[in-house]
Write a protein that holds these residues in place. Structure first.
Motif, PDB file in Angstrom:
ATOM      1  N   UNK A   1       0.825  -1.206   0.000  1.00 36.60           N
ATOM      2  CA  UNK A   1       0.000   0.000   0.000  1.00 36.60           C
ATOM      3  C   UNK A   1       0.862   1.259   0.000  1.00 36.60           C
ATOM      4  N   UNK A   2       1.825   1.317   0.888  1.00 35.81           N
ATOM      5  CA  UNK A   2       2.664   2.502   1.027  1.00 35.81           C
ATOM      6  C   UNK A   2       3.443   2.790  -0.251  1.00 35.81           C
TER       7      UNK A   2
ATOM      8  N   UNK B   1      -6.969   8.828   5.800  1.00 38.74           N
ATOM      9  CA  UNK B   1      -6.144   8.427   4.654  1.00 38.74           C
ATOM     10  C   UNK B   1      -6.867   8.678   3.329  1.00 38.74           C
ATOM     11  N   UNK B   2      -8.192   8.681   3.361  1.00 43.11           N
ATOM     12  CA  UNK B   2      -8.976   8.885   2.140  1.00 43.11           C
ATOM     13  C   UNK B   2      -9.429  10.334   1.973  1.00 43.11           C
ATOM     14  N   UNK B   3      -9.022  11.216   2.863  1.00 40.69           N
ATOM     15  CA  UNK B   3      -9.415  12.622   2.757  1.00 40.69           C
ATOM     16  C   UNK B   3      -8.830  13.249   1.491  1.00 40.69           C
ATOM     17  N   UNK B   4      -9.504  14.281   0.978  1.00 35.83           N
ATOM     18  CA  UNK B   4      -9.022  14.926  -0.250  1.00 35.83           C
ATOM     19  C   UNK B   4      -8.106  16.106   0.036  1.00 35.83           C
TER      20      UNK B   4
ATOM     21  N   UNK C   1      -3.697  11.828   3.740  1.00 36.76           N
ATOM     22  CA  UNK C   1      -3.554  10.878   2.643  1.00 36.76           C
ATOM     23  C   UNK C   1      -2.092  10.540   2.377  1.00 36.76           C
ATOM     24  N   UNK C   2      -1.174  11.250   3.022  1.00 39.75           N
ATOM     25  CA  UNK C   2       0.247  10.953   2.889  1.00 39.75           C
ATOM     26  C   UNK C   2       0.714   9.919   3.907  1.00 39.75           C
ATOM     27  N   UNK C   3      -0.212   9.341   4.620  1.00 38.68           N
ATOM     28  CA  UNK C   3       0.152   8.343   5.624  1.00 38.68           C
ATOM     29  C   UNK C   3      -1.066   7.531   6.018  1.00 38.68           C
ATOM     30  N   UNK C   4      -1.053   7.004   7.260  1.00 36.95           N
ATOM     31  CA  UNK C   4      -2.136   6.129   7.737  1.00 36.95           C
ATOM     32  C   UNK C   4      -2.366   4.977   6.756  1.00 36.95           C
ATOM     33  N   UNK C   5      -1.277   4.288   6.425  1.00 33.62           N
ATOM     34  CA  UNK C   5      -1.322   3.230   5.422  1.00 33.62           C
ATOM     35  C   UNK C   5      -1.795   1.887   5.969  1.00 33.62           C
TER      36      UNK C   5
END
Length: 366
Positions: free
Chosen positions: A157-158, A263-266, A275-279
């Protein structure tokens, strides 16, 4: 130092830490055998009845969940979310078709096909190793598999966020402007085909760890299903003070709606979206260890990709086999690799300041 070099350095460092994490449960199992004097590998050869197996009731429950149970749960949650109006007016015809295709085809075609051919090829690739690991106690087998499976998926994912040419294979999952069961399985076909869990489960079944693999698969599916749901089941843990200790452990151990919705925020600039983390998939613990996560106990106001062009469902599902006709789309012929035109959202590949942090950032709203 260039950001690309910082990315490479962070990935190299964290991969080295991952080697230790992969080895840790195996080392702990060996240590427990040494302390107790237990030698299950010897007993397994003399008494087949000692081969580990889940209790009959547990086996029946998880067998049903793995076949029809989880899809039924996902559909039930999806209906509930729709009835509650949680998709608002964002579930257009194009989005509905894409979500449905991604929900059905991987379960009906991709997973069964990959599993079938894997079990046919494994005897050729690993001859004489069928059921070789049946001696491993169920609890240890489940722990080892959970770490191997979820840490591998964390990296899968990352890297799809940090390596530019991989992003477009994962972009479909992030294009949805909503959270919920409708989009939980929304993935590009290439991303789904190379998904590590399918191959790992098939291999472990061949080696004799099928019951533990099934157990972990179901538990993980329940956690990830709940993390994608638009129903914030974790909110009571943050609301009631008596539950705060449990919340502290829960949000650092597994993915929850609050951490995965971020993580899915725009956007990454409102103190909630990340969205650049919380993988993390099943375990958020990996984000804690590698410093790629934030915990806010809040939920983003909007989801998806700022430069989303509502690309055709077939382009999102089958890229690069089929390409989008939308001008300037990442999925169009000759389109930008990571949507890096001026004013558009720039993906993790281009900016990773938080990865240099040593621990997870935590913010609460009381």
């Amino acid at each position: 130092m260039k950001l690309e070099q910082q990315t490479a350095r962070a990935i190299t460092r964290d991969l080295l830490v991952s080697v230790f994490l992969y080895a840790l449960p195996v080392a702990l199992m060996a240590l427990s055998f040494k302390i107790t004097g237990n030698k299950p590998w010897l007993a397994a050869h003399t008494d087949p009845s000692l081969h580990f197996k889940a209790p009959a009731l547990v086996e029946a429950i998880f067998n049903n969940l793995s076949s029809w149970g989880l899809p039924v749960i996902a559909l039930g949650l999806g209906v509930a979310e729709f009835a509650l109006g949680l998709y608002a007016n964002k579930w257009s015809k194009n989005e509905r078709i894409l979500d449905m295709v991604c929900f059905v085809l991987p379960r009906v075609v991709i997973t069964p096909t990959v599993t079938f051919f894997s079990l046919k090829l494994l005897p050729l690739i690993l001859p004489n190793l069928k059921n070789v690991l049946t001696w491993i106690p169920f609890v240890w087998a489940a722990l080892i598999i959970a770490v191997f499976d979820d840490l591998t998926q964390y990296w899968y994912h990352r890297l799809h966020h940090q390596v530019p040419w991989l992003w477009r294979f994962h972009r479909t999952h992030h294009s949805a402007p909503y959270m919920g069961m409708a989009m939980a399985g929304r993935q590009n076909i290439v991303y789904s085909f190379f998904f590590s869990q399918i191959y790992l489960t098939a291999t472990l079944t061949y080696l004799g760890l099928g019951y533990a693999a099934l157990f972990v698969t179901v538990i993980k599916s329940l956690i990830t299903t709940g993390a994608h749901s638009s129903i914030p089941w974790d909110k009571p843990f943050y609301k009631y003070k008596v539950l705060h200790p449990a919340a502290w452990v829960l949000e650092r151990l597994i993915s929850t709606p609050a951490t995965h919705h971020a993580h899915h925020a725009d956007t990454d600039g409102d103190g909630v979206g990340h969205y650049k983390g919380n993988f993390g998939n099943m375990f958020f613990l990996w984000d804690v260890i590698f410093g790629t996560g934030i915990i806010t106990r809040r939920y983003p106001q909007s989801f998806g990709i700022k430069h989303y062009k509502q690309e055709e469902w077939y382009a999102q599902f089958m890229w690069p086999i089929f390409k989008s006709q939308k001008m300037g789309s990442e999925l169009s012929a000759g389109g930008p690799m990571v949507g890096d035109a001026p004013g558009l959202r720039v993906e993790t590949t281009l900016e990773i300041p938080r990865y240099e942090k040593e621990s997870v950032h935590t913010y609460t709203n009381g």
